[in-house]
Design a protein around this motif. Structure first.
Motif, mmCIF file in Angstrom:
data_model
loop_
_atom_site.group_PDB
_atom_site.id
_atom_site.type_symbol
_atom_site.label_atom_id
_atom_site.label_comp_id
_atom_site.label_asym_id
_atom_site.label_seq_id
_atom_site.Cartn_x
_atom_site.Cartn_y
_atom_site.Cartn_z
ATOM 1 N N PRO A 104 31.526 -102.410 101.573
ATOM 2 C CA PRO A 104 32.071 -101.063 101.737
ATOM 3 C C PRO A 104 31.986 -100.297 100.415
ATOM 4 O O PRO A 104 32.118 -100.877 99.333
ATOM 5 N N VAL A 105 31.761 -98.986 100.514
ATOM 6 C CA VAL A 105 31.670 -98.123 99.335
ATOM 7 C C VAL A 105 32.657 -96.980 99.501
ATOM 8 O O VAL A 105 32.792 -96.415 100.592
ATOM 9 N N SER A 106 33.344 -96.649 98.417
ATOM 10 C CA SER A 106 34.327 -95.571 98.472
ATOM 11 C C SER A 106 34.176 -94.682 97.242
ATOM 12 O O SER A 106 34.041 -95.187 96.118
ATOM 13 N N PHE A 107 34.171 -93.355 97.453
ATOM 14 C CA PHE A 107 34.080 -92.382 96.364
ATOM 15 C C PHE A 107 35.411 -91.658 96.226
ATOM 16 O O PHE A 107 35.928 -91.097 97.204
ATOM 17 N N ALA A 108 35.963 -91.644 95.018
ATOM 18 C CA ALA A 108 37.218 -90.935 94.762
ATOM 19 C C ALA A 108 36.947 -89.450 94.526
ATOM 20 O O ALA A 108 35.948 -89.075 93.888
ATOM 21 N N TYR A 109 37.841 -88.626 95.044
ATOM 22 C CA TYR A 109 37.721 -87.173 94.887
ATOM 23 C C TYR A 109 37.833 -86.791 93.417
ATOM 24 O O TYR A 109 38.638 -87.327 92.683
ATOM 25 N N ARG A 110 36.979 -85.895 92.983
ATOM 26 C CA ARG A 110 36.900 -85.326 91.646
ATOM 27 C C ARG A 110 36.146 -86.225 90.673
ATOM 28 O O ARG A 110 35.197 -85.786 90.039
ATOM 29 N N SER A 111 36.526 -87.490 90.549
ATOM 30 C CA SER A 111 35.854 -88.345 89.569
ATOM 31 C C SER A 111 34.500 -88.827 90.068
ATOM 32 O O SER A 111 33.543 -88.936 89.287
ATOM 33 N N ASP A 112 34.381 -89.136 91.380
ATOM 34 C CA ASP A 112 33.137 -89.653 91.945
ATOM 35 C C ASP A 112 32.390 -88.620 92.786
ATOM 36 O O ASP A 112 31.160 -88.650 92.883
ATOM 37 N N MET A 113 33.139 -87.743 93.417
ATOM 38 C CA MET A 113 32.539 -86.750 94.305
ATOM 39 C C MET A 113 33.450 -85.539 94.389
ATOM 40 O O MET A 113 34.644 -85.597 94.074
ATOM 41 N N VAL A 114 32.872 -84.430 94.809
ATOM 42 C CA VAL A 114 33.652 -83.240 95.152
ATOM 43 C C VAL A 114 33.237 -82.820 96.551
ATOM 44 O O VAL A 114 32.076 -82.980 96.944
ATOM 45 N N LEU A 115 34.178 -82.315 97.321
ATOM 46 C CA LEU A 115 33.917 -81.871 98.683
ATOM 47 C C LEU A 115 34.504 -80.487 98.904
ATOM 48 O O LEU A 115 35.556 -80.150 98.353
ATOM 49 N N ALA A 116 33.836 -79.716 99.714
ATOM 50 C CA ALA A 116 34.315 -78.391 100.087
ATOM 51 C C ALA A 116 33.708 -78.040 101.440
ATOM 52 O O ALA A 116 32.988 -78.845 102.045
ATOM 53 N N THR A 117 33.983 -76.844 101.915
ATOM 54 C CA THR A 117 33.405 -76.380 103.168
ATOM 55 C C THR A 117 33.284 -74.867 103.136
ATOM 56 O O THR A 117 34.063 -74.189 102.457
#
Length: 543
Positions: free
Chosen positions: A96-109
């Protein structure tokens, strides 16, 4: 040089231009970038202070309100703030792989909806995410990504080329290389999610810029349909996390990255699924473009006041951002309080010279930092018809490191304005040079681009890196220092030690080009090979 283009410039050169006020440049830049303006983020109290101050300076410069007796053009916006962002998780791989918000990835819409829930979306690597039939390139060929999450590389396939030649113009980024295009294309293909892999070199900025720009409230034009045609979730992921994801899926990221640069690359399903969710706070509101005008001479005096020349710059910045040494205000002194200062100084110079044959519009636009929204709104809802807009000059940050021997045309090879400007540059004992960093895609990152898409030639250029004191070594060092240490950070603050001599030289060029257009009769066009030529020809048909 094209025949006849030198004449308007030569005629203008016989009448000395009014001096550009250094005091105005200093005063406006220092004021707009002070902490009192809170970083000039649109729709905040900092906007009200900034736009009212610009009106005050426009009035003092002698301009008239430019929107039917009003100084402002309302720009309808919707503010979307992601909350409760879960980690992005991937299932189906070796681990399993997990990305943390801000440090590993950013998301928006872009979607105006209170909840985003991306659940078990199959992941597909689509290379550079480009569909360009005129170049024989389609990264989406043979794959259906509807409801899926696409992983995309930043920039163009040939961004590492040593020159500006190639299918995608080599080092010179095309619009296909811009992150805006990649999300647009993913949505056109029905992707539920779209993730761009961040790499500092091809992106031309570090992860800190992504983190500060893509977290917190995000603004978009408020349009019918609430952007339901866009992907549910868009964002960026760190390079090392992309490698970990691909490894879990049994793929080698670096090998696929290399393969994606070759024509005929086929998208690769990774065999894993992505999930993430977040709530969205929705706030509908409006920002403002500031519009001032110096009316042209009446027709009875040989004027053409119904024809318009533009000077543009964006007034907005990021507001409050990630703190550095306790400072959380991104003041945006160079970017772009200095450009607005240049706009005011040009307004002063033009009013001192008196009315030109044509009208000159001074437009300070909002929301450049959130995707060129202010200029895009103006271009789609023009106060003055685009068919009657001659052209103009855009500014996005002035030269505050000293006089330069060279002058760089951004996106060179597109319009006849370049020939007109070259005459002025030579008169300053300077030379025109190609962009030193065309991979940054600067042509698509400032407000002239919205006018270009509407067919109006707008000039965009600035001092190069070959400084009269220190040469290219000093100039390049200054550029890199700004990008690494100040760009989109709280450290972009006013400095009393700045050298404004280079800014004055550049503004003298902008004045000369704008005034030549305003005093002349010429309608400059795009070169025959430019992508905007057909739009201009159509808008000018019958005029």
């Amino acid at each position: 040089m094209l025949p006849g283009l030198a004449q308007p410039i030569a005629a203008q050169a016989t009448k000395p231009a009014p001096a550009i006020s250094v005091e105005t440049l200093k005063d406006v830049t220092k004021t707009l970038s002070s902490d009192a303006f809170e970083g000039r983020k649109p729709t905040t109290p900092g906007e009200t202070k900034a736009t009212e101050y610009i009106v005050e300076r426009f009035k003092a410069a002698g301009l008239k309100p430019g929107n039917d007796g009003k100084w402002f053009q309302d720009v309808p916006l919707v503010e979307l703030t992601a909350r409760n962002v879960t980690p992005m998780t991937f299932k189906g791989g070796k681990t399993p792989v997990s990305f943390a918000y801000r440090s590993d990835m950013v998301l928006a819409t872009y979607r105006v909806t209170p909840k985003i829930d991306l659940k078990d979306s199959p992941v597909v690597f689509v290379g550079y995410g480009i569909t360009a039939p005129e170049r024989g390139w389609d990264d989406y060929a043979g794959v259906d990504v509807r409801g899926k999450t696409v992983v995309i590389l930043v920039n163009d396939p040939d961004w590492q080329a040593p020159n500006n030649t190639g299918l995608f113009e080599g080092r010179a980024m095309t619009y296909y290389g811009r992150w805006t295009y990649k999300f647009e294309e993913a949505a056109r293909h029905g992707a539920a999610g779209a993730l761009i892999v961040h790499e500092t070199a091809p992106a031309a900025y570090g992860w800190g810029v992504v983190q500060s720009s893509w977290t917190g409230p995000q603004l978009e034009l408020d349009e019918k349909g609430d952007h339901a045609d866009q992907s549910q979730a868009i964002g960026w992921i760190q390079l090392d996390k992309a490698r970990a994801l691909f490894a879990s899926a049994g793929q080698n990221f670096d090998a696929l990255n290399k393969a994606a640069k070759v024509k005929g690359f086929k998208a690769v399903p990774l065999g894993v699924t992505a999930s993430a969710s977040f709530d969205t706070t929705i706030k509908r509101q409006a920002s403002k473009n500031v519009v001032g005008i110096l009316p042209g001479k009446p027709a009875a005096q040989g004027g053409a006041p119904g024809e318009y020349v533009f000077h543009t710059a964006h007034w907005d910045h990021l507001g409050r951002c990630d703190p550095v040494d306790g400072d959380n205000i991104c003041n945006g002194a160079l970017d772009n309080a200095s450009g607005v200062a240049g706009l005011v100084a040009l307004a002063e110079a033009n009013t001192k010279a008196g009315p030109a044959r044509r009208s000159t519009v001074f437009l300070a636009v909002t929301c450049e930092e959130c995707g060129l929204l202010g200029s895009r709104y103006y271009a789609e809802h023009p106060i003055y018809p685009m068919a009657q807009t001659v052209g103009g000059v855009n500014m996005d940050g002035l030269n505050v490191v000293g006089r330069a021997k060279d002058f760089v045309v951004t996106g060179a090879g597109k319009s006849e304005l370049e020939d007109m400007m070259k005459t002025l540059v030579v008169a300053q004992d300077r030379v025109v040079k190609p962009e030193p960093n065309p991979e940054r895609g600067s042509y698509f990152r400032s407000d002239h681009f919205a006018f270009a898409r509407a067919g109006v030639p707008m000039f965009y250029g600035e001092s190069g890196e070959d400084l009269r004191v220190g040469g290219t070594a000093a100039g390049h060092a200054a550029t890199e220092d700004y990008i690494v240490h100040r760009y989109h950070k709280p450290q972009d603050e006013y400095n009393a030690a700045w050298d404004w001599s280079g800014a004055v030289e550049d503004l003298t060029l902008y004045y000369g080009l704008g005034r030549a257009l305003a005093d002349g009769t010429r309608w400059p066009n795009w070169y025959s090979t430019a992508e905007f030529r057909a739009i201009r020809d159509k808008s000018r048909a019958g005029k």
